[in-house]
Design a protein around this motif. Structure first.
Motif, mmCIF file in Angstrom:
data_model
loop_
_atom_site.group_PDB
_atom_site.id
_atom_site.type_symbol
_atom_site.label_atom_id
_atom_site.label_comp_id
_atom_site.label_asym_id
_atom_site.label_seq_id
_atom_site.Cartn_x
_atom_site.Cartn_y
_atom_site.Cartn_z
ATOM 1 N N THR A 98 0.195 29.488 3.309
ATOM 2 C CA THR A 98 0.875 29.746 4.569
ATOM 3 C C THR A 98 0.530 28.686 5.598
ATOM 4 O O THR A 98 -0.609 28.230 5.657
ATOM 5 N N ASP A 99 1.504 28.360 6.437
ATOM 6 C CA ASP A 99 1.290 27.443 7.547
ATOM 7 C C ASP A 99 0.941 28.190 8.825
ATOM 8 O O ASP A 99 0.715 27.559 9.857
ATOM 9 N N LYS A 100 0.910 29.500 8.749
ATOM 10 C CA LYS A 100 0.567 30.297 9.922
ATOM 11 C C LYS A 100 -0.844 29.946 10.387
ATOM 12 O O LYS A 100 -1.764 29.843 9.579
ATOM 13 N N MET A 101 -0.982 29.799 11.691
ATOM 14 C CA MET A 101 -2.294 29.474 12.236
ATOM 15 C C MET A 101 -3.206 30.684 12.253
ATOM 16 O O MET A 101 -4.428 30.551 12.151
ATOM 17 N N THR A 102 -2.637 31.861 12.375
ATOM 18 C CA THR A 102 -3.448 33.069 12.376
ATOM 19 C C THR A 102 -3.612 33.562 10.945
ATOM 20 O O THR A 102 -2.712 33.428 10.124
ATOM 21 N N MET A 103 -4.742 34.156 10.650
ATOM 22 C CA MET A 103 -4.993 34.706 9.329
ATOM 23 C C MET A 103 -4.053 35.894 9.119
ATOM 24 O O MET A 103 -4.018 36.812 9.912
ATOM 25 N N THR A 104 -3.318 35.894 8.066
ATOM 26 C CA THR A 104 -2.318 36.912 7.843
ATOM 27 C C THR A 104 -2.416 37.501 6.440
ATOM 28 O O THR A 104 -2.767 36.796 5.483
ATOM 29 N N SER A 105 -2.082 38.780 6.349
ATOM 30 C CA SER A 105 -2.089 39.485 5.064
ATOM 31 C C SER A 105 -0.688 39.836 4.599
ATOM 32 O O SER A 105 -0.526 40.469 3.560
ATOM 33 N N SER A 106 0.302 39.468 5.375
ATOM 34 C CA SER A 106 1.679 39.849 5.055
ATOM 35 C C SER A 106 2.311 38.859 4.089
ATOM 36 O O SER A 106 2.349 37.662 4.366
ATOM 37 N N PRO A 107 2.820 39.330 2.965
ATOM 38 C CA PRO A 107 3.468 38.412 2.017
ATOM 39 C C PRO A 107 4.580 37.589 2.658
ATOM 40 O O PRO A 107 4.796 36.435 2.273
ATOM 41 N N GLY A 108 5.276 38.170 3.614
ATOM 42 C CA GLY A 108 6.373 37.475 4.270
ATOM 43 C C GLY A 108 5.955 36.267 5.068
ATOM 44 O O GLY A 108 6.787 35.411 5.382
ATOM 45 N N ASP A 109 4.677 36.176 5.392
ATOM 46 C CA ASP A 109 4.171 35.042 6.164
ATOM 47 C C ASP A 109 3.777 33.864 5.279
ATOM 48 O O ASP A 109 3.402 32.815 5.787
ATOM 49 N N TYR A 110 3.829 34.063 3.975
ATOM 50 C CA TYR A 110 3.448 33.005 3.044
ATOM 51 C C TYR A 110 4.703 32.326 2.498
ATOM 52 O O TYR A 110 5.577 32.985 1.935
ATOM 53 N N SER A 111 4.757 31.025 2.663
ATOM 54 C CA SER A 111 5.948 30.270 2.278
ATOM 55 C C SER A 111 5.869 29.712 0.865
ATOM 56 O O SER A 111 6.898 29.400 0.268
ATOM 57 N N TYR A 112 4.671 29.549 0.377
ATOM 58 C CA TYR A 112 4.475 28.888 -0.915
ATOM 59 C C TYR A 112 3.817 29.861 -1.882
ATOM 60 O O TYR A 112 2.808 30.484 -1.555
ATOM 61 N N TRP A 113 4.390 29.964 -3.088
ATOM 62 C CA TRP A 113 3.897 30.918 -4.075
ATOM 63 C C TRP A 113 3.739 30.271 -5.437
ATOM 64 O O TRP A 113 4.593 29.481 -5.862
ATOM 65 N N GLY A 114 2.672 30.648 -6.117
ATOM 66 C CA GLY A 114 2.512 30.262 -7.502
ATOM 67 C C GLY A 114 3.262 31.245 -8.392
ATOM 68 O O GLY A 114 3.793 32.256 -7.924
ATOM 69 N N GLN A 115 3.265 30.988 -9.684
ATOM 70 C CA GLN A 115 4.068 31.786 -10.598
ATOM 71 C C GLN A 115 3.382 33.074 -11.031
ATOM 72 O O GLN A 115 4.022 33.928 -11.620
ATOM 73 N N GLY A 116 2.114 33.231 -10.749
ATOM 74 C CA GLY A 116 1.403 34.440 -11.129
ATOM 75 C C GLY A 116 0.695 34.303 -12.459
ATOM 76 O O GLY A 116 1.138 33.595 -13.364
ATOM 77 N N THR A 117 -0.428 34.994 -12.561
ATOM 78 C CA THR A 117 -1.189 35.025 -13.800
ATOM 79 C C THR A 117 -1.602 36.473 -14.053
ATOM 80 O O THR A 117 -2.032 37.175 -13.139
ATOM 81 N N LEU A 118 -1.444 36.915 -15.288
ATOM 82 C CA LEU A 118 -1.661 38.326 -15.623
ATOM 83 C C LEU A 118 -3.126 38.607 -15.898
ATOM 84 O O LEU A 118 -3.754 37.919 -16.714
ATOM 85 N N VAL A 119 -3.624 39.628 -15.241
ATOM 86 C CA VAL A 119 -4.985 40.121 -15.479
ATOM 87 C C VAL A 119 -4.870 41.534 -16.030
ATOM 88 O O VAL A 119 -4.259 42.398 -15.405
ATOM 89 N N THR A 120 -5.447 41.755 -17.182
ATOM 90 C CA THR A 120 -5.434 43.069 -17.795
ATOM 91 C C THR A 120 -6.868 43.504 -18.040
ATOM 92 O O THR A 120 -7.629 42.802 -18.704
ATOM 93 N N VAL A 121 -7.230 44.656 -17.488
ATOM 94 C CA VAL A 121 -8.586 45.174 -17.627
ATOM 95 C C VAL A 121 -8.521 46.433 -18.472
ATOM 96 O O VAL A 121 -7.889 47.413 -18.088
ATOM 97 N N SER A 122 -9.165 46.417 -19.603
ATOM 98 C CA SER A 122 -9.145 47.563 -20.504
ATOM 99 C C SER A 122 -10.339 48.467 -20.228
ATOM 100 O O SER A 122 -11.412 48.012 -19.839
ATOM 101 N N SER A 123 -10.134 49.760 -20.451
ATOM 102 C CA SER A 123 -11.212 50.730 -20.181
ATOM 103 C C SER A 123 -12.089 50.933 -21.391
ATOM 104 O O SER A 123 -11.800 50.460 -22.479
#
Length: 123
Positions: A98-123
């Motif tokens: 994000t280019d936002k100057m304030t620290m933000t938790s909102s997905p809408g404030d982030y302009s750049y995204w990676g493709q994602g990586t899957l994490v699977t935790v087994s019990s």
């Protein structure tokens, strides 16, 4: 800006993983970074964020004490260290910028995204 997240995988409960986010296209230290996750059937949720220099970080309460966010601007890479993993941590994890100057938790404030990586935790 292009982001690529990697490092996910299958791990047993109590185990650990370190996710990485490689950036290109612009100097890494010019934007703040965050990690989000999305479990099947759920909305994307904020996990952690880190300022441009790495001086300021914030971790959501549900993973505080188990997850750590960091960055190495010289290597143009961000990290999410995940310890004591639980089955409920299973999700696709995304890094974002994000280019936002304030620290933000909102997905809408982030302009750049990676493709994602899957994490699977087994019990």
């Amino acid at each position: 800006v292009q982001l690529q997240a990697y490092g996910g995988g299958l791990v047993q409960a109590g185990g650990y993983l370190r996710l990485s986010c490689a950036a290109s296209g612009r100097a890494f230290g010019t934007f703040a970074m965050g990690w989000f996750r999305q479990a099947p059937g759920n909305e994307r949720e904020f996990v952690a964020r880190i300022s441009r220099t790495g001086m300021y970080t914030y971790i959501v309460d549900s993973v505080k004490g188990r997850f750590t966010i960091s960055r190495d601007n010289a290597r143009s890479t961000g990290y999410l260290q995940m310890n004591s993993l639980k089955p409920e941590d299973t999700a696709i994890y995304y890094c974002a910028g994000t280019d936002k100057m304030t620290m933000t938790s909102s997905p809408g404030d982030y302009s750049y995204w990676g493709q994602g990586t899957l994490v699977t935790v087994s019990s």
